[in-house]
Design a protein around this motif. Structure first.
Motif, PDB file in Angstrom:
ATOM      1  N   UNK A   1     -92.254 -25.675 -35.348  1.00  0.00           N
ATOM      2  CA  UNK A   1     -93.604 -25.786 -35.248  1.00  0.00           C
ATOM      3  C   UNK A   1     -94.248 -26.970 -34.694  1.00  0.00           C
ATOM      4  N   UNK A   2     -93.570 -28.434 -35.770  1.00  0.00           N
ATOM      5  CA  UNK A   2     -94.018 -29.854 -35.607  1.00  0.00           C
ATOM      6  C   UNK A   2     -92.928 -29.860 -34.021  1.00  0.00           C
ATOM      7  N   UNK A   3     -92.229 -30.148 -33.383  1.00  0.00           N
ATOM      8  CA  UNK A   3     -91.304 -29.570 -32.493  1.00  0.00           C
ATOM      9  C   UNK A   3     -92.035 -29.614 -31.103  1.00  0.00           C
ATOM     10  N   UNK A   4     -92.813 -27.905 -31.258  1.00  0.00           N
ATOM     11  CA  UNK A   4     -94.064 -27.306 -30.133  1.00  0.00           C
ATOM     12  C   UNK A   4     -95.239 -28.596 -30.391  1.00  0.00           C
ATOM     13  N   UNK A   5     -95.444 -28.849 -31.827  1.00  0.00           N
ATOM     14  CA  UNK A   5     -96.861 -29.603 -31.616  1.00  0.00           C
ATOM     15  C   UNK A   5     -97.086 -30.747 -30.696  1.00  0.00           C
ATOM     16  N   UNK A   6     -95.491 -31.835 -30.731  1.00  0.00           N
ATOM     17  CA  UNK A   6     -94.969 -32.662 -29.859  1.00  0.00           C
ATOM     18  C   UNK A   6     -95.396 -31.862 -28.072  1.00  0.00           C
ATOM     19  N   UNK A   7     -95.096 -31.297 -28.371  1.00  0.00           N
ATOM     20  CA  UNK A   7     -94.529 -30.981 -26.779  1.00  0.00           C
ATOM     21  C   UNK A   7     -95.746 -30.413 -25.946  1.00  0.00           C
ATOM     22  N   UNK A   8     -96.123 -29.709 -27.068  1.00  0.00           N
ATOM     23  CA  UNK A   8     -97.595 -29.645 -26.939  1.00  0.00           C
ATOM     24  C   UNK A   8     -99.132 -30.150 -25.931  1.00  0.00           C
ATOM     25  N   UNK A   9     -98.979 -32.262 -27.861  1.00  0.00           N
ATOM     26  CA  UNK A   9     -99.405 -32.777 -26.914  1.00  0.00           C
ATOM     27  C   UNK A   9     -99.472 -33.023 -25.904  1.00  0.00           C
ATOM     28  N   UNK A  10     -97.608 -33.731 -25.523  1.00  0.00           N
ATOM     29  CA  UNK A  10     -97.176 -34.376 -24.292  1.00  0.00           C
ATOM     30  C   UNK A  10     -97.727 -33.639 -23.023  1.00  0.00           C
ATOM     31  N   UNK A  11     -97.684 -32.315 -22.982  1.00  0.00           N
ATOM     32  CA  UNK A  11     -98.165 -31.682 -22.120  1.00  0.00           C
ATOM     33  C   UNK A  11     -99.625 -31.662 -22.058  1.00  0.00           C
TER      34      UNK A  11
ATOM     35  N   UNK B   1    -101.367 -34.377 -23.124  1.00  0.00           N
ATOM     36  CA  UNK B   1    -101.358 -36.090 -22.495  1.00  0.00           C
ATOM     37  C   UNK B   1    -101.671 -36.129 -20.828  1.00  0.00           C
ATOM     38  N   UNK B   2    -100.294 -35.253 -20.686  1.00  0.00           N
ATOM     39  CA  UNK B   2     -99.902 -35.468 -18.374  1.00  0.00           C
ATOM     40  C   UNK B   2    -100.859 -34.467 -18.302  1.00  0.00           C
ATOM     41  N   UNK B   3    -101.340 -33.377 -18.145  1.00  0.00           N
ATOM     42  CA  UNK B   3    -102.380 -33.116 -17.947  1.00  0.00           C
ATOM     43  C   UNK B   3    -104.131 -33.615 -17.906  1.00  0.00           C
ATOM     44  N   UNK B   4    -104.564 -34.153 -18.601  1.00  0.00           N
ATOM     45  CA  UNK B   4    -105.352 -34.797 -18.311  1.00  0.00           C
ATOM     46  C   UNK B   4    -104.671 -36.217 -18.004  1.00  0.00           C
ATOM     47  N   UNK B   5    -103.778 -36.541 -17.604  1.00  0.00           N
ATOM     48  CA  UNK B   5    -103.664 -37.871 -17.003  1.00  0.00           C
ATOM     49  C   UNK B   5    -103.652 -37.303 -15.421  1.00  0.00           C
ATOM     50  N   UNK B   6    -103.184 -36.644 -15.113  1.00  0.00           N
ATOM     51  CA  UNK B   6    -102.761 -36.205 -13.904  1.00  0.00           C
ATOM     52  C   UNK B   6    -104.351 -35.862 -13.194  1.00  0.00           C
ATOM     53  N   UNK B   7    -105.532 -35.282 -14.670  1.00  0.00           N
ATOM     54  CA  UNK B   7    -106.457 -34.219 -13.260  1.00  0.00           C
ATOM     55  C   UNK B   7    -106.903 -33.556 -12.807  1.00  0.00           C
TER      56      UNK B   7
ATOM     57  N   UNK C   1     -99.333 -26.645 -21.152  1.00  0.00           N
ATOM     58  CA  UNK C   1    -100.156 -27.426 -22.248  1.00  0.00           C
ATOM     59  C   UNK C   1    -100.785 -26.129 -22.674  1.00  0.00           C
ATOM     60  N   UNK C   2    -101.515 -25.193 -22.206  1.00  0.00           N
ATOM     61  CA  UNK C   2    -102.912 -24.555 -22.408  1.00  0.00           C
ATOM     62  C   UNK C   2    -101.321 -23.403 -23.103  1.00  0.00           C
ATOM     63  N   UNK C   3    -100.357 -22.742 -23.342  1.00  0.00           N
ATOM     64  CA  UNK C   3     -99.514 -22.017 -23.308  1.00  0.00           C
ATOM     65  C   UNK C   3     -98.894 -22.217 -24.702  1.00  0.00           C
ATOM     66  N   UNK C   4     -98.188 -23.828 -24.478  1.00  0.00           N
ATOM     67  CA  UNK C   4     -97.589 -24.704 -25.721  1.00  0.00           C
ATOM     68  C   UNK C   4     -99.066 -24.679 -27.035  1.00  0.00           C
ATOM     69  N   UNK C   5    -100.134 -24.827 -26.783  1.00  0.00           N
ATOM     70  CA  UNK C   5    -100.834 -25.073 -27.714  1.00  0.00           C
ATOM     71  C   UNK C   5    -100.861 -23.361 -28.340  1.00  0.00           C
ATOM     72  N   UNK C   6    -101.375 -22.548 -27.835  1.00  0.00           N
ATOM     73  CA  UNK C   6    -101.472 -21.427 -27.983  1.00  0.00           C
ATOM     74  C   UNK C   6     -99.753 -20.561 -28.870  1.00  0.00           C
ATOM     75  N   UNK C   7     -99.145 -21.467 -28.236  1.00  0.00           N
ATOM     76  CA  UNK C   7     -98.087 -20.492 -29.011  1.00  0.00           C
ATOM     77  C   UNK C   7     -97.831 -21.857 -30.359  1.00  0.00           C
ATOM     78  N   UNK C   8     -98.125 -22.831 -30.158  1.00  0.00           N
ATOM     79  CA  UNK C   8     -97.850 -23.536 -31.526  1.00  0.00           C
ATOM     80  C   UNK C   8     -99.068 -23.361 -32.908  1.00  0.00           C
ATOM     81  N   UNK C   9    -100.874 -22.958 -32.073  1.00  0.00           N
ATOM     82  CA  UNK C   9    -100.862 -21.210 -33.162  1.00  0.00           C
ATOM     83  C   UNK C   9    -100.099 -20.812 -34.194  1.00  0.00           C
TER      84      UNK C   9
END
Length: 200
Positions: A148-158, A160-166, A176-184
């Protein structure tokens, strides 16, 4: 090997309960034989049943549960079976009235000691298995928490990258959205496993 747990244990078929049922009629039958010669036949049959149970049937009843009995305990049970075998010809014979009370008392003590052995080893086996299940569940919960913690970190990075790329982040945003759902989902699973582990 049978699984033993309070949820799956059928107490009507509990091996110690079955052993008690085989041995329970012994003492009353011995006393009745002192008062009534015809009851001696039933008493001898009760002795035969007890000898068969203590002479080996107990192993058949406990074997599916992988119960371990040490040599001293095994010897105590075998000595009781041998003592009962020696007692059998005297049951209902001349002089049985004088011997019945003492023989019944000793039979009760010996059978109780054997049943105590069976109870002790069976309960020890149940406790050991429950501890093993709890340990396994605890390890699984720990692995899930780490995942779960690893998934949270990966979701947070994804994210961040999605917001950086706009506007150019189409695929990254979907990941990033799929990872957030998987984290939940993993968080809910971790909570459920932790609750079950605490109950164990």
């Amino acid at each position: 090997m049978n699984e033993i747990s309070p949820e799956t244990q059928d107490w009507e078929h509990d091996p110690v309960v079955l052993l008690e049922r085989h041995l329970w009629p012994l003492a009353p039958a011995l006393l009745r034989a002192a008062l009534d010669r015809d009851a001696a036949i039933v008493a001898r049959a009760s002795v035969d049943e007890a000898v068969a149970t203590l002479g080996g049937r107990w192993e058949d009843l406990l074997a599916p549960y992988d119960v371990q009995i040490d040599d001293a305990q095994r010897a105590t049970v075998a000595e009781t079976a041998a003592w009962l075998s020696e007692l059998r010809p005297r049951v209902g014979a001349d002089g049985w009235l004088a011997e019945a009370a003492e023989a019944t008392r000793e039979a009760e003590e010996r059978v109780k000691a054997a049943l105590d052995i069976f109870r002790k080893v069976f309960i020890s086996t149940v406790i050991a298995r429950q501890e093993e299940h709890a340990h396994r569940a605890s390890n699984n919960a720990l692995r899930l928490i780490q995942l779960h913690r690893k998934l949270e970190r990966i979701a947070a990075h994804a994210a961040f990258e999605a917001s950086r790329l706009g506007d150019d982040a189409g695929g990254v945003a979907a990941v990033a959205e799929e990872l957030r759902t998987l984290t939940e989902v993993t968080r809910q699973t971790v909570d459920e496993v932790e609750q079950k582990t605490r109950r164990l």
